[in-house]
Design a protein around this motif. Structure first.
Motif, PDB file in Angstrom:
ATOM      1  N   ALA A 102    -106.808  31.020 -65.002  1.00 19.41           N
ATOM      2  CA  ALA A 102    -107.154  31.011 -66.110  1.00 19.41           C
ATOM      3  C   ALA A 102    -106.822  32.296 -67.035  1.00 19.41           C
ATOM      4  CB  ALA A 102    -108.903  31.332 -66.080  1.00 19.41           C
ATOM      5  N   ASP A 103    -106.470  33.395 -66.582  1.00 22.38           N
ATOM      6  CA  ASP A 103    -105.656  34.226 -67.305  1.00 22.38           C
ATOM      7  C   ASP A 103    -104.188  33.900 -67.907  1.00 22.38           C
ATOM      8  OD1 ASP A 103    -104.623  33.975 -64.766  1.00 22.38           O
ATOM      9  OD2 ASP A 103    -103.696  35.929 -64.859  1.00 22.38           O
ATOM     10  N   MET A 104    -103.580  32.654 -67.522  1.00 25.21           N
ATOM     11  CA  MET A 104    -102.510  32.404 -67.972  1.00 25.21           C
ATOM     12  C   MET A 104    -102.520  31.253 -69.050  1.00 25.21           C
ATOM     13  SD  MET A 104     -99.728  32.984 -65.843  1.00 25.21           S
ATOM     14  CE  MET A 104     -98.631  31.746 -65.946  1.00 25.21           C
ATOM     15  N   ILE A 105    -103.900  30.894 -69.440  1.00 31.25           N
ATOM     16  CA  ILE A 105    -104.015  29.488 -70.327  1.00 31.25           C
ATOM     17  C   ILE A 105    -103.805  30.082 -71.707  1.00 31.25           C
ATOM     18  CG2 ILE A 105    -105.807  28.025 -71.365  1.00 31.25           C
ATOM     19  CD1 ILE A 105    -107.108  27.922 -68.660  1.00 31.25           C
ATOM     20  N   GLY A 106    -104.263  31.279 -72.010  1.00 29.47           N
ATOM     21  CA  GLY A 106    -103.664  31.786 -73.458  1.00 29.47           C
ATOM     22  C   GLY A 106    -102.060  31.978 -73.638  1.00 29.47           C
ATOM     23  N   TRP A 107    -101.631  32.515 -72.648  1.00 33.12           N
ATOM     24  CA  TRP A 107     -99.930  32.407 -72.727  1.00 33.12           C
ATOM     25  C   TRP A 107     -99.448  31.049 -72.845  1.00 33.12           C
ATOM     26  CZ3 TRP A 107     -96.652  30.203 -69.082  1.00 33.12           C
ATOM     27  CH2 TRP A 107     -95.235  30.288 -69.343  1.00 33.12           C
ATOM     28  N   ALA A 108    -100.238  30.017 -72.177  1.00 32.32           N
ATOM     29  CA  ALA A 108     -99.509  28.634 -72.150  1.00 32.32           C
ATOM     30  C   ALA A 108     -99.715  28.242 -73.512  1.00 32.32           C
ATOM     31  CB  ALA A 108    -100.251  27.825 -71.302  1.00 32.32           C
ATOM     32  N   PHE A 109    -101.049  28.336 -74.069  1.00 32.42           N
ATOM     33  CA  PHE A 109    -101.066  27.855 -75.511  1.00 32.42           C
ATOM     34  C   PHE A 109    -100.146  28.545 -76.435  1.00 32.42           C
ATOM     35  CE2 PHE A 109    -105.020  25.597 -74.238  1.00 32.42           C
ATOM     36  CZ  PHE A 109    -104.738  24.547 -74.820  1.00 32.42           C
ATOM     37  N   GLY A 110     -99.809  29.833 -76.239  1.00 31.05           N
ATOM     38  CA  GLY A 110     -98.956  30.567 -76.909  1.00 31.05           C
ATOM     39  C   GLY A 110     -97.467  29.871 -76.967  1.00 31.05           C
ATOM     40  N   ILE A 147     -96.792  23.986 -67.374  1.00 35.52           N
ATOM     41  CA  ILE A 147     -96.268  25.163 -68.124  1.00 35.52           C
ATOM     42  C   ILE A 147     -96.748  26.456 -67.313  1.00 35.52           C
ATOM     43  CG2 ILE A 147     -96.656  26.561 -70.325  1.00 35.52           C
ATOM     44  CD1 ILE A 147     -96.990  23.766 -71.706  1.00 35.52           C
ATOM     45  N   ILE A 148     -98.230  26.256 -66.801  1.00 35.94           N
ATOM     46  CA  ILE A 148     -98.785  27.373 -66.252  1.00 35.94           C
ATOM     47  C   ILE A 148     -98.066  27.711 -64.674  1.00 35.94           C
ATOM     48  CG2 ILE A 148    -100.902  27.856 -64.991  1.00 35.94           C
ATOM     49  CD1 ILE A 148    -102.462  27.221 -67.492  1.00 35.94           C
ATOM     50  N   THR A 149     -97.674  26.725 -64.176  1.00 37.33           N
ATOM     51  CA  THR A 149     -97.116  26.923 -62.663  1.00 37.33           C
ATOM     52  C   THR A 149     -95.894  27.276 -62.832  1.00 37.33           C
ATOM     53  OG1 THR A 149     -96.632  24.684 -62.562  1.00 37.33           O
ATOM     54  CG2 THR A 149     -98.745  25.312 -61.656  1.00 37.33           C
ATOM     55  N   GLN A 150     -95.330  27.426 -64.271  1.00 36.97           N
ATOM     56  CA  GLN A 150     -93.916  27.824 -64.425  1.00 36.97           C
ATOM     57  C   GLN A 150     -92.830  27.257 -63.613  1.00 36.97           C
ATOM     58  OE1 GLN A 150     -94.564  32.178 -63.752  1.00 36.97           O
ATOM     59  NE2 GLN A 150     -95.191  32.545 -65.828  1.00 36.97           N
ATOM     60  N   GLN A 151     -92.859  25.938 -63.933  1.00 31.32           N
ATOM     61  CA  GLN A 151     -91.866  24.922 -63.455  1.00 31.32           C
ATOM     62  C   GLN A 151     -90.320  25.079 -64.265  1.00 31.32           C
ATOM     63  OE1 GLN A 151     -91.948  23.468 -60.486  1.00 31.32           O
ATOM     64  NE2 GLN A 151     -93.703  24.348 -60.281  1.00 31.32           N
ATOM     65  N   LEU A 152     -90.687  25.595 -65.591  1.00 27.50           N
ATOM     66  CA  LEU A 152     -89.653  25.562 -66.436  1.00 27.50           C
ATOM     67  C   LEU A 152     -89.090  26.841 -66.479  1.00 27.50           C
ATOM     68  CD1 LEU A 152     -91.589  23.677 -69.478  1.00 27.50           C
ATOM     69  CD2 LEU A 152     -90.017  22.737 -67.825  1.00 27.50           C
ATOM     70  N   MET A 153     -87.778  26.919 -66.183  1.00 28.11           N
ATOM     71  CA  MET A 153     -87.320  28.265 -66.028  1.00 28.11           C
ATOM     72  C   MET A 153     -86.968  29.118 -67.406  1.00 28.11           C
ATOM     73  SD  MET A 153     -84.923  27.425 -62.567  1.00 28.11           S
ATOM     74  CE  MET A 153     -84.300  28.954 -62.255  1.00 28.11           C
ATOM     75  N   ILE A 154     -87.405  30.185 -67.585  1.00 27.25           N
ATOM     76  CA  ILE A 154     -87.301  30.984 -68.811  1.00 27.25           C
ATOM     77  C   ILE A 154     -86.081  32.082 -68.398  1.00 27.25           C
ATOM     78  CG2 ILE A 154     -88.357  32.810 -70.255  1.00 27.25           C
ATOM     79  CD1 ILE A 154     -90.772  31.178 -69.668  1.00 27.25           C
ATOM     80  N   ASP A 155     -85.155  32.359 -69.427  1.00 26.95           N
ATOM     81  CA  ASP A 155     -84.300  33.408 -69.316  1.00 26.95           C
ATOM     82  C   ASP A 155     -84.949  34.477 -69.663  1.00 26.95           C
ATOM     83  OD1 ASP A 155     -82.227  35.108 -69.493  1.00 26.95           O
ATOM     84  OD2 ASP A 155     -80.809  33.573 -70.780  1.00 26.95           O
ATOM     85  N   GLU A 156     -85.012  35.663 -68.618  1.00 27.04           N
ATOM     86  CA  GLU A 156     -85.773  36.677 -68.804  1.00 27.04           C
ATOM     87  C   GLU A 156     -85.220  37.541 -69.850  1.00 27.04           C
ATOM     88  OE1 GLU A 156     -86.971  38.887 -65.305  1.00 27.04           O
ATOM     89  OE2 GLU A 156     -88.025  36.909 -64.456  1.00 27.04           O
ATOM     90  N   ALA A 157     -83.950  37.600 -69.988  1.00 29.29           N
ATOM     91  CA  ALA A 157     -83.165  38.126 -71.245  1.00 29.29           C
ATOM     92  C   ALA A 157     -83.855  38.115 -72.557  1.00 29.29           C
ATOM     93  CB  ALA A 157     -81.628  38.334 -70.942  1.00 29.29           C
ATOM     94  N   THR A 158     -83.885  36.689 -73.017  1.00 32.80           N
ATOM     95  CA  THR A 158     -84.092  36.366 -73.952  1.00 32.80           C
ATOM     96  C   THR A 158     -85.616  35.626 -74.419  1.00 32.80           C
ATOM     97  OG1 THR A 158     -83.232  34.058 -73.694  1.00 32.80           O
ATOM     98  CG2 THR A 158     -81.743  35.788 -74.522  1.00 32.80           C
ATOM     99  N   GLY A 159     -86.108  35.455 -73.229  1.00 37.75           N
ATOM    100  CA  GLY A 159     -87.414  34.871 -73.266  1.00 37.75           C
ATOM    101  C   GLY A 159     -87.518  33.325 -73.975  1.00 37.75           C
TER     102      GLY A 159
END
Lengths: 144, 517
Positions: free
Chosen positions: B279-287, B364-376
Motif C-alpha cells: 500500500a505504501d508504494m501505490i502513491g509512488w506508482a501513480f506518481g 509497476i509496484i513489484t518493480q519488474q521494470l528496471m530503473i537506472d538509479e543514477a538518472t531515475g
C-alpha cells in the motif's frame, strides 16, 4: 371470496402426492387449485454466445414442452372433480417464484411435495421445501 | 454424427497427422510457419499501422481516440451520466418479470465480457507497460473511459438493427446495422461497409481472437512446463475448439463460461492483495504513471510512445469501436435497444479501467521494470525496443513474474487463467467470425463448417508462430474492423441520439418504471 391453493408441481411422484392432497382439501373447503410449474432459471447465469443467440427460441421450446408434458396432463388428471383448476407456468428461482405466484394470486396456502433428499444433499444444493418454509408469505404444507 | 461432421473430422485428422508426422523437424516447423506468416501478412500490418507522415503516430490510434472523443462529447459524457442507471439495469431493476427465461442484461454483459476480458488484460497490458513504461497506464485508463461512449453507440445499434428470424434466433452486429441503418437514413454505401466489416471481422477472429490467444496460451504453458514446440499446444487447443464449435459439445463451453468469471475474480483478488501488501508504494506508482504519461521517463518513444501503447492496448483489450461486442450484446431481450447500450458501457470500465489497471499497477509496484538509479529513468533492453525487465520477460511472462515475485505459486494459477481466458475468447471470437462469415456467404451447415475448420487450423498456426508477427497481425485485423465500424457509427449516431433523448425523458417523467424496488 373463495380460497386459492398454489401447488408447486414438477411432474414428480412427490408433486403428484401434493396435488392430490391439495385437491382433497380444496374439495372440502371449496377452494380453487392453482397448478404452478416453475422452470429453474437465473438471470445471472453465464451463457455462451451461441446460447444467447438461441435463448429466445429455446425458451419457446421449453415453455411448450412444460405445457404439453407437465401442465396439461396434470390439469387433465384433476379436472371434473368439482374443483376449479388454474395453471401457471413461470421461469425463476423455484421457491421465490412460488412465493411470488402466491402473493400475486392472493392465495391462502402453498402445497409442495418433498423429494426427500438427505440432510447433506439439501445442505449442499439447498432445498425448495427448506427455502419455501423460510420465505413463504402464506401457510405452507409440505407433503411427504 | 452426420456426414458433414464426419468429413470435417477426417480433414482435421489428416491435418493433425501431417503435422504430427513432421514432428521430427520440430524446430523448423515453427520457424517455417513463422516465416510464411510474416511474409504473407506484413503489407496489411504496415497499412494499418502506418504513422502520420513525419511522425511516429499511427493514424489508426488517432482514429480510435478521435471517435471515442466525438461520441463522448456528442452524447454529453453519457458514460458518466448513465453509469448508475447502467448498474440498475444489470441488476435487473428494470427487467420485466414476464421476460424471465430470456437473455438478461447481465447475461449479455457477462458473455460479451468473457470475449474481451482475457489476454489483453494480462499480456496486452504487460506489452504496453513494457514498451511504453508506466505512463502507458494513464493513457490506457483514459482510452478505457472514453471507449465507453463508443461501446454504448455500437451496442445500441446492434440491438436496434438485429435480425430476428422466424424460429426465434437472433443475429446482430455491425454488418446488420450498417446495411439496415444506412438504408433507413437513405444513405448509400451501407452494404459495402458491411461487407468490408465482415471481411475484417473474419480476419480479426482468426488473428486477435484466435492466433494471439493460442500463442499466449503456449507461452504460458512453456512458462510452467518448460520449452516445447508450439504446434503441440496448437494441436491440442485446435482439437478442443473443434469438439466444441463443430461437435457442439456445449458442456466444455459452459464449464469454461462458469470458470472464467471465477478466474477473473481470483486474478483481480490477488492483484488487490498485492496492492494492499504494498500500500505504501501505490502513491509512488501513480506518481510514475502520471510522470510517465507526460514525460515518458526515458522509455522508447517518450511520451508519444507511452500514449500510443496505452491507447493501442486499451483498444485491443476492450474492443470499443471495433464492433465485436455489438454482435454479442444483440441477443438481449429488451423493448428499448438503448438499455443494452447503457449496459455495454460498463464493459470497457470493468475490462480496462479496473482489470487492466490492476495488472499495470502490480507490474509497476513489484518493480519488474528496471530503473537506472543514477538518472531515475527506465533502462532500455539491448535492442532499445522495450524497457529492461528483471527476468528479461515480456508479454504474459512479465505479468507472471510480477505476480510471482509476491506469490511464488501464482504463475501456475496465471497459466491456468491464461489458458481458460484464451479458450473462452476463442469461443467468443469463433462466433463473431462465424456471424460475419454467414453474413457474407449465407447461413447453412456446410458454409459454417468450412469456417470452423479454417478457424481450428489457425489455432495451430497461432501457437507455432513467434510473438512478433502474430501480435502485429492480430492488432491490424482488429483495428481494420474499427476503421469500417466507426465510419458507420458517425453516420448512424443521430439515430442513437434520438433513442437516448427519448429514453431519458421517459425515465425522468416516470413513464419507465422499476419493476423491483
Amino acid at each position: 371470496m373463495n380460497d386459492k391453493f398454489v401447488v408447486g408441481f414438477d411432474g414428480s411422484e412427490a408433486a403428484r402426492r401434493a396435488l392430490d392432497f391439495a385437491m382433497d382439501r380444496a374439495t372440502a373447503q371449496g377452494a380453487t387449485v392453482v397448478i404452478a410449474h416453475v422452470l429453474e432459471w437465473s438471470p445471472y447465469s453465464f451463457l455462451t454466445p451461441t446460447e444467447l443467440e438461441e435463448r429466445h427460441m429455446r425458451r419457446k421450446e421449453e415453455l411448450n414442452r412444460a405445457e404439453t408434458s407437465i401442465i396439461t396432463p396434470a390439469k387433465a388428471s384433476v379436472e371434473g372433480k368439482g374443483v376449479p383448476v388454474e395453471t401457471v407456468l413461470r421461469y425463476g428461482h423455484i421457491a421465490d417464484t412460488l412465493c411470488e405466484v402466491a402473493e400475486k394470486m392472493e392465495a391462502t396456502q402453498i402445497f409442495i411435495g418433498r423429494n426427500g433428499h438427505s440432510r447433506f444433499g439439501s445442505r449442499v444444493f439447498g432445498s425448495v421445501a427448506g427455502n419455501l418454509v423460510q420465505t413463504a408469505p402464506v401457510p405452507c404444507t409440505i407433503v411427504p | 454424427m452426420n456426414r458433414l461432421t464426419q468429413r470435417a473430422v477426417l480433414a482435421a485428422t489428416a491435418f493433425l497427422l501431417f503435422a504430427g508426422a513432421a514432428a521430427a523437424q520440430e524446430q523448423t516447423i515453427d520457424d517455417r510457419i513463422n516465416e510464411i506468416f510474416s511474409g504473407a501478412t506484413g503489407w496489411f500490418v504496415t497499412l494499418i499501422f502506418s504513422p502520420f507522415p513525419g511522425t511516429s503516430f499511427p493514424w489508426i490510434v488517432a482514429w480510435l481516440v478521435i471517435a471515442a472523443t466525438v461520441f463522448t462529447i456528442y452524447f454529453g459524457f453519457i458514460q458518466f451520466r448513465a453509469f448508475p442507471h447502467s448498474i440498475a439495469l444489470v441488476k435487473g431493476d428494470y427487467s420485466d418479470p414476464n421476460d424471465a427465461g430470456e437473455v438478461s442484461h447481465f447475461q449479455a454483459l457477462a458473455t460479451a465480457l468473457s470475449g474481451t476480458v482475457g489476454l489483453g488484460n494480462i499480456a496486452g497490458v504487460a506489452v504496453a507497460v513494457g514498451i511504453g513504461g508506466p505512463g502507458a497506464t494513464f493513457w490506457m485508463i483514459l482510452a478505457g473511459l472514453m471507449g465507453m461512449a463508443s461501446k454504448f453507440t455500437e451496442c445500441t445499434l446492434g440491438v436496434k438493427y438485429r435480425n430476428e428470424f422466424e424460429d426465434g434466433h437472433v443475429s446482430g452486429g455491425p454488418m446488420y446495422y450498417l446495411t439496415k441503418g444506412f438504408a433507413e437514413r437513405g444513405l448509400p454505401g451501407g452494404g459495402i461497409l458491411a461487407v468490408l466489416f465482415s471481411i475484417f471481422c473474419i480476419l480479426g477472429s482468426l488473428g486477435g481472437g484466435n492466433m494471439f490467444q493460442a500463442n499466449q496460451a503456449h507461452q504460458a504453458l512453456t512458462g510452467v512446463l518448460g520449452d516445447f514446440p508450439g504446434f503441440v499446444t496448437g494441436l491440442i487447443f485446435a482439437g478442443i475448439v473443434f469438439i466444441v464449435i463443430v461437435g457442439g459439445l456445449k458442456s466444455i463451453a459452459s464449464v469454461t463460461e462458469k470458470v472464467v468469471p471465477l478466474m477473473a475474480v481470483i486474478y483481480v483478488g490477488t492483484a488487490l492483495i498485492i496492492l494492499i501488501m504494498n500500500a505504501d508504494m501505490i502513491g509512488w506508482a501513480f506518481g510514475q504513471i502520471f510522470a510517465g504519461a507526460f514525460t515518458g521517463l526515458g522509455v522508447a518513444g517518450g511520451m508519444v510512445g507511452a500514449l500510443i501503447q496505452g491507447f493501442k492496448r486499451a483498444a485491443f483489450s476492450n474492443e470499443a469501436g471495433v464492433g465485436s461486442a455489438a454482435i454479442a450484446h444483440s441477443a438481449v431481450r429488451t423493448k428499448e435497444p438503448i438499455t443494452e447500450g447503457f449496459v455495454s458501457l460498463l464493459e470497457p470500465f470493468i475490462d480496462t479501467v479496473v482489470i487492466c489497471t490492476m495488472t499495470a499497477l502490480v507490474i509497476i509496484i513489484t518493480q519488474q521494470l528496471m530503473i537506472d538509479e543514477a538518472t531515475g529513468t527506465y533502462m532500455l533492453n539491448e535492442a532499445g525496443t522495450a524497457i529492461k525487465t528483471v527476468g528479461d520477460t515480456s508479454g504474459v511472462g512479465l505479468t507472471a513474474a510480477a505476480f510471482g515475485s509476491t506469490f511464488s505459486w501464482f504463475p501456475t494459477i496465471l497459466a491456468i487463467a491464461v489458458i481458460l481466458f484464451a479458450f473462452s475468447t476463442m469461443i467468443s471470437w469463433s462466433y463473431y467470425g462465424l456471424k460475419a462469415w454467414t453474413f457474407l456467404f449465407g447461413e447453412g451447415k456446410t458454409k459454417e463448417l468450412v469456417f470452423k475448420v479454417i478457424f481450428c487450423i489457425f489455432v495451430v498456426i497461432g501457437a507455432s508462430a513467434s510473438l512478433g508477427p502474430v501480435i502485429d497481425f492480430s492488432d491490424a485485423a482488429i483495428f481494420a474492423m474499427a476503421v469500417v465500424n466507426i465510419l458507420g457509427l458517425y453516420f448512424l449516431m443521430p439515430i442513437v441520439k434520438r433513442e437516448v433523448n427519448s429514453y431519458l425523458d421517459r425515465l425522468k417523467s416516470g413513464e419507465i418504471k422499476k419493476f423491483k424496488h
